[in-house]
Design an enzyme around this catalytic site. Structure first.
Site, PDB file in Angstrom:
ATOM      1  N   TYR A  52       0.829  -1.204   0.000  1.00 21.04           N
ATOM      2  CA  TYR A  52       0.000   0.000   0.000  1.00 21.04           C
ATOM      3  C   TYR A  52       0.867   1.259   0.000  1.00 21.04           C
ATOM      4  O   TYR A  52       0.694   2.140  -0.850  1.00 21.04           O
ATOM      5  CB  TYR A  52      -0.909  -0.012   1.221  1.00 21.04           C
ATOM      6  CG  TYR A  52      -1.887   1.137   1.281  1.00 21.04           C
ATOM      7  CD1 TYR A  52      -2.936   1.238   0.380  1.00 21.04           C
ATOM      8  CD2 TYR A  52      -1.772   2.126   2.263  1.00 21.04           C
ATOM      9  CE1 TYR A  52      -3.845   2.292   0.438  1.00 21.04           C
ATOM     10  CE2 TYR A  52      -2.671   3.175   2.337  1.00 21.04           C
ATOM     11  CZ  TYR A  52      -3.702   3.260   1.419  1.00 21.04           C
ATOM     12  OH  TYR A  52      -4.599   4.305   1.474  1.00 21.04           O
ATOM     13  N   GLU A 111       4.123   1.812  -0.724  1.00 18.01           N
ATOM     14  CA  GLU A 111       4.935   2.018  -1.911  1.00 18.01           C
ATOM     15  C   GLU A 111       4.077   2.101  -3.174  1.00 18.01           C
ATOM     16  O   GLU A 111       4.439   2.775  -4.138  1.00 18.01           O
ATOM     17  CB  GLU A 111       5.991   0.910  -2.048  1.00 18.01           C
ATOM     18  CG  GLU A 111       7.012   0.896  -0.920  1.00 18.01           C
ATOM     19  CD  GLU A 111       8.014   2.044  -0.997  1.00 18.01           C
ATOM     20  OE1 GLU A 111       7.637   3.174  -1.378  1.00 18.01           O
ATOM     21  OE2 GLU A 111       9.189   1.810  -0.668  1.00 18.01           O
ATOM     22  N   GLY A 112       2.944   1.397  -3.180  1.00 20.93           N
ATOM     23  CA  GLY A 112       2.030   1.527  -4.312  1.00 20.93           C
ATOM     24  C   GLY A 112       1.543   2.948  -4.468  1.00 20.93           C
ATOM     25  O   GLY A 112       1.503   3.506  -5.580  1.00 20.93           O
ATOM     26  N   VAL A 122      -9.008   1.843  13.090  1.00 18.87           N
ATOM     27  CA  VAL A 122      -9.125   2.002  14.534  1.00 18.87           C
ATOM     28  C   VAL A 122     -10.490   2.561  14.943  1.00 18.87           C
ATOM     29  O   VAL A 122     -11.085   2.091  15.933  1.00 18.87           O
ATOM     30  CB  VAL A 122      -7.965   2.870  15.074  1.00 18.87           C
ATOM     31  CG1 VAL A 122      -8.025   4.285  14.534  1.00 18.87           C
ATOM     32  CG2 VAL A 122      -7.943   2.876  16.591  1.00 18.87           C
ATOM     33  N   VAL A 123     -11.039   3.530  14.227  1.00 15.65           N
ATOM     34  CA  VAL A 123     -12.310   4.135  14.643  1.00 15.65           C
ATOM     35  C   VAL A 123     -13.446   3.124  14.532  1.00 15.65           C
ATOM     36  O   VAL A 123     -14.226   2.934  15.478  1.00 15.65           O
ATOM     37  CB  VAL A 123     -12.619   5.400  13.821  1.00 15.65           C
ATOM     38  CG1 VAL A 123     -14.029   5.908  14.134  1.00 15.65           C
ATOM     39  CG2 VAL A 123     -11.596   6.489  14.116  1.00 15.65           C
ATOM     40  N   GLY A 168      -0.846   2.073  23.449  1.00 16.79           N
ATOM     41  CA  GLY A 168      -1.869   3.014  23.013  1.00 16.79           C
ATOM     42  C   GLY A 168      -1.404   4.451  23.012  1.00 16.79           C
ATOM     43  O   GLY A 168      -2.225   5.380  22.940  1.00 16.79           O
ATOM     44  N   THR A 181      -0.039   8.137  18.138  1.00 14.57           N
ATOM     45  CA  THR A 181      -1.015   9.200  17.890  1.00 14.57           C
ATOM     46  C   THR A 181      -1.549   9.134  16.460  1.00 14.57           C
ATOM     47  O   THR A 181      -0.883   8.679  15.537  1.00 14.57           O
ATOM     48  CB  THR A 181      -0.410  10.597  18.122  1.00 14.57           C
ATOM     49  OG1 THR A 181       0.609  10.847  17.155  1.00 14.57           O
ATOM     50  CG2 THR A 181       0.149  10.718  19.526  1.00 14.57           C
TER      51      THR A 181
END
Length: 327
Positions: A152, A154-155, A194-195, A214, A217
């Site tokens: 992802y 480097e693409g 994450v959300v 955790g 950031t």
């Protein structure tokens, strides 16, 4: 160089238009009176995201994979096609790279033929695990080229290279947006972001999965703000090529996010800690000076308000799934 139609609605191609951000972009363009051609292979995109748009006579949907050439007539192109969450882009990493690279070549070739403007939805992942904070557009990044995230990262980096080479070599009018963490309705509930992870886990009163302590950031931008930034970038003068960071500069730790989601959902979930995945960035915060000065853009929706809207969307989804299970 500009768009072909000076008056009346533009015919706008949105690749990846059934995805999370793409579906919001399609809806916004239709609200502005444009004609929208949505192209998606439905690998991660969802037909449900497009249901509210299907009856609009100015909306058209085409099932197609951008790794194959596309022959259509349009006035503008937004290239959003690519799996964007680690769960999805690591499932078939070779195809992920093909989508970024071959997809960029195909939309750029189309834009070259049509002499139309084309926008690339790039990503903050081009910065890798950054050694500069906050991240400015002139930072070249700190990316592992052979890791699990490389397909992802480097693409997308290669796609940016292609966009600027087509701009220099073929005079294609390009726009490149580097999108930071974005959230809101239409997110896939199982995409590993994450959300969506935290909201679904909290609504089901399951443990909240946190990697490391955790303390890493992220900066969370509500999708409505992000789409506004994309449209402003597309409408900007021809010499504004980007790359331009689009994201919310307010920084939160992952632990702070988890705590806020638990509060807003009134959940009994507890935090559960796991080892950090490889190459996971420690910090993410955009410097949006360029977006502010060149686009007059900055996000308006604060995290608490945006999460409240996203939670309402996922609550409805959970209710529907429970109803289907109990039927």
């Amino acid at each position: 160089m500009g768009t072909k139609r000076e008056f009346g609605p533009q015919r706008i191609l949105v690749t990846g238009g059934a995805g999370f951000i793409g579906s919001h972009l399609c809806a916004r363009l239709l609200d502005e009176g444009q004609e929208v051609l949505c192209v998606d292979n439905f690998y991660t995109g969802s037909r449900e995201n497009l249901h509210p748009l299907l009856n609009n006579p100015r909306f058209e949907m085409l099932r197609h994979d951008v790794t194959m050439p596309l022959y259509v007539e349009v006035d503008q192109i937004y290239n959003l096609a690519c799996p964007a969450s680690p769960v999805h882009y690591q499932f078939d990493p070779v195809q992920t790279t093909k989508t970024s690279v071959h997809g960029a070549i195909n939309v750029l070739g189309l834009a070259k033929r049509l002499k139309c403007r084309v926008l690339q939805a790039s990503t903050s992942e081009v910065y890798g695990d950054p050694e500069v904070h906050p991240q400015t557009e002139d930072y070249w990044g700190h990316v592992n080229p052979v890791g699990y995230r490389s397909c992802y990262d480097e693409g997308k980096r290669c796609a940016e290279t292609l966009f600027f080479d087509y701009y220099r070599q073929h005079k294609v009018e390009i726009k490149v947006a580097r999108i930071f963490n974005t959230y809101g309705p239409n997110m896939h509930p199982n995409d590993g972001r994450v959300v969506s992870n935290f909201i679904v886990q909290a609504l089901l009163n399951r443990p909240i999965t946190i990697y490391g302590e955790g303390q890493q950031t992220r900066s969370f931008c509500y999708v409505e703000d992000l789409v506004d930034g994309l449209i402003r970038l597309m409408a900007s003068p021809g010499d504004v090529t980007g790359p331009i960071n689009l994201g919310n500069p307010h920084e939160f730790t992952i632990r702070e996010l988890a705590t806020l989601v638990i509060e807003l959902t009134n959940s009994s979930s507890k935090l559960e800690f796991f080892p950090m995945p490889p190459d996971d960035p420690r910090q993410r915060k955009p410097d949006i000076t360029r977006a502010q000065t060149q686009l007059g853009w900055q996000p308006r929706v604060q995290l608490r308000e945006g999460l409240t809207r996203a939670i309402a969307y996922f609550e409805q989804m959970v209710r529907e799934q429970r109803g289907a299970t109990n039927a």
